[in-house]
Design an enzyme around this catalytic site. Structure first.
Site, short mmCIF file in Angstrom:
data_model
loop_
_atom_site.label_atom_id
_atom_site.label_comp_id
_atom_site.label_asym_id
_atom_site.label_seq_id
_atom_site.Cartn_x
_atom_site.Cartn_y
_atom_site.Cartn_z
N SER A 50 0.77 -1.15 0.05
CA SER A 50 0.08 0.05 -0.09
C SER A 50 0.86 1.28 0.07
O SER A 50 2.10 1.12 0.41
CB SER A 50 -0.85 0.01 1.29
N TYR A 95 -1.97 -0.78 10.33
CA TYR A 95 -1.96 -1.35 8.89
C TYR A 95 -0.83 -0.73 8.09
O TYR A 95 -0.13 -1.61 7.52
CB TYR A 95 -3.33 -0.75 8.31
P1 NAP Z 1 -11.26 -6.83 1.02
O1 NAP Z 1 -11.93 -7.02 -0.24
O2 NAP Z 1 -11.41 -6.59 2.46
O3 NAP Z 1 -10.27 -8.26 0.94
C1 NAP Z 1 -9.52 -8.75 1.95
C2 NAP Z 1 -9.41 -9.93 1.87
O4 NAP Z 1 -8.64 -10.69 2.99
C3 NAP Z 1 -10.90 -10.85 2.10
O5 NAP Z 1 -11.16 -11.78 1.21
C4 NAP Z 1 -10.84 -11.50 3.50
O6 NAP Z 1 -11.54 -12.66 3.57
C5 NAP Z 1 -9.17 -11.86 3.57
N1 NAP Z 1 -8.97 -11.94 4.89
C6 NAP Z 1 -9.00 -11.01 5.97
N2 NAP Z 1 -8.67 -11.44 7.11
C7 NAP Z 1 -8.39 -13.10 6.86
C8 NAP Z 1 -7.88 -13.86 7.61
N3 NAP Z 1 -7.69 -13.62 9.03
N4 NAP Z 1 -7.63 -15.01 7.12
C9 NAP Z 1 -7.85 -15.19 5.76
N5 NAP Z 1 -8.26 -14.35 4.98
C10 NAP Z 1 -8.55 -13.05 5.62
O7 NAP Z 1 -9.92 -5.82 0.74
P2 NAP Z 1 -9.22 -5.56 -0.64
O8 NAP Z 1 -8.99 -4.01 -1.06
O9 NAP Z 1 -9.45 -6.53 -1.88
O10 NAP Z 1 -7.74 -5.98 0.00
C11 NAP Z 1 -7.03 -6.95 -0.72
C12 NAP Z 1 -5.43 -6.23 -0.36
O11 NAP Z 1 -5.11 -5.07 -0.90
C13 NAP Z 1 -5.06 -6.16 1.11
O12 NAP Z 1 -3.74 -6.63 1.49
C14 NAP Z 1 -4.94 -4.47 1.27
O13 NAP Z 1 -4.29 -4.00 2.22
C15 NAP Z 1 -4.49 -4.05 0.03
N6 NAP Z 1 -4.89 -2.99 -0.67
C16 NAP Z 1 -5.90 -2.47 -0.89
C17 NAP Z 1 -6.39 -1.30 -1.33
C18 NAP Z 1 -7.74 -0.76 -1.81
O14 NAP Z 1 -7.73 0.52 -1.93
N7 NAP Z 1 -8.66 -1.64 -1.91
C19 NAP Z 1 -5.14 -0.29 -1.37
C20 NAP Z 1 -3.90 -0.59 -1.05
C21 NAP Z 1 -3.78 -1.82 -0.75
P3 NAP Z 1 -13.00 -12.26 4.54
O15 NAP Z 1 -13.75 -11.73 3.45
O16 NAP Z 1 -13.32 -13.96 4.72
O17 NAP Z 1 -12.59 -11.61 5.71
#
Ligand code: NAP
Length: 246
Positions: free
Chosen positions: A143, A156
């Site tokens: 990030s 985070y």
């Molecule tokens: P998201 O839709 O909330 O996805 C997060 C995923 O991680 C979900 O599938 C969740 O599963 C899984 N997860 C969370 N806790 C877990 C655990 N204890 N064990 C196994 N799986 C777990 O968010 P996203 O935006 O797609 O995030 C994906 C990555 O991108 C993350 O690393 C985030 O930091 C990074 N990121 C996102 C953004 C953005 O703007 N979206 C920006 C920078 C970085 P459940 O649904 O079952 O909890």
């Protein structure tokens, strides 16, 4: 296809970026191992992949509380496929957006475990399988706040900085054995996590998870075989497509 015969493990494959990347890899011929916490959402990803003619298997596993199951997972992958071509450490949680001096220690522990300890442990246990692949590739999802700390992003931001450093450290150590490790900063992307961090934001104005998958395809493919220890910005790769075979 770009990822024919590749075995790709994606964490957090049940939603957001993890689901989009899983679908994109499957559409390019990869066999997916879909790891995540919630069985129902993993099944939705699985159904979408198989309905399109792709191959996948699901691994419901909580990366906060069930790291002890990972050695067994490695054994199962070894028995079934004999190798792992690509590991995408994508799962993550936001934690709370509070000043560090007010940050609750149990939330701190949880964020560190899911966002940093789990990718470390998963990579460590799966390294022999990545070594057994022709050109193992590990992709860590980071990030902007991992490259420059930001007030109120708490644990985070600290874990994402840890991921950036882990990518640099481990890529140097793994490079000689033919495994590469790089990181991807997705940038603001319309997902549940983004909505949690910016509740009032118009999500229509953000790139979708589907639109940022090209950088993952690039890093999973042979086209990045000489790329190791780099931090890639997904926004700069949106237009990437594999060069036509001559
Ligand atoms: P998201 O839709 O909330 O996805 C997060 C995923 O991680 C979900 O599938 C969740 O599963 C899984 N997860 C969370 N806790 C877990 C655990 N204890 N064990 C196994 N799986 C777990 O968010 P996203 O935006 O797609 O995030 C994906 C990555 O991108 C993350 O690393 C985030 O930091 C990074 N990121 C996102 C953004 C953005 O703007 N979206 C920006 C920078 C970085 P459940 O649904 O079952 O909890």
């Amino acid at each position: 296809m770009l990822l024919d015969n590749r075995i790709v493990l994606v964490t957090g494959a049940g939603s957001g970026i993890g689901r989009a990347v899983s679908l994109a890899c499957a559409a390019q011929g990869a066999t997916l191992i879909l790891l995540g916490r919630t069985q129902a959402t993993l099944e939705e990803t699985y159904d979408q992949i198989t309905a399109a003619g792709g191959e996948a298997t699901i691994v419901p596993l909580d990366l906060e509380t069930q790291l002890h199951r990972i050695p067994d997972l490695a054994k199962t992958i070894q028995e079934r496929y004999g190798r792992l071509d690509v590991l995408i450490n994508n799962a993550g949680i936001l934690g709370s957006m509070t000043p560090l001096s007010a940050y609750e220690p149990p939330i701190w522990e949880k964020v560190l475990r899911v966002n940093l300890t789990a990718p470390f442990f998963l990579t460590r246990e799966l390294t022999p399988l990545l070594r057994a692949a022709e050109a193992g590739s590990v992709i860590n999802v980071t990030s902007s706040v991992g490259h420059q700390g930001r007030a109120y992003w708490g644990a985070y931001a600290v874990t994402k900085a840890g991921m950036v450093n882990m990518t640099e450290t481990w890529s140097q150590e793994l490079g000689p054995s033919g495994i590469r490790m790089n990181s991807v900063n997705p940038g603001g992307t319309a997902t549940e996590m983004r909505a949690q961090a910016f509740p009032g934001e118009d999500k229509e104005a953000l790139p979708t998870s589907d639109s940022i998958t090209p950088v993952f395809l690039y890093l999973a493919s042979e086209h990045s075989k000489d790329v190791n220890g780099e931090h890639l910005d997904a926004r700069k790769w949106i237009e990437w497509a594999p060069p036509e075979a001559s």
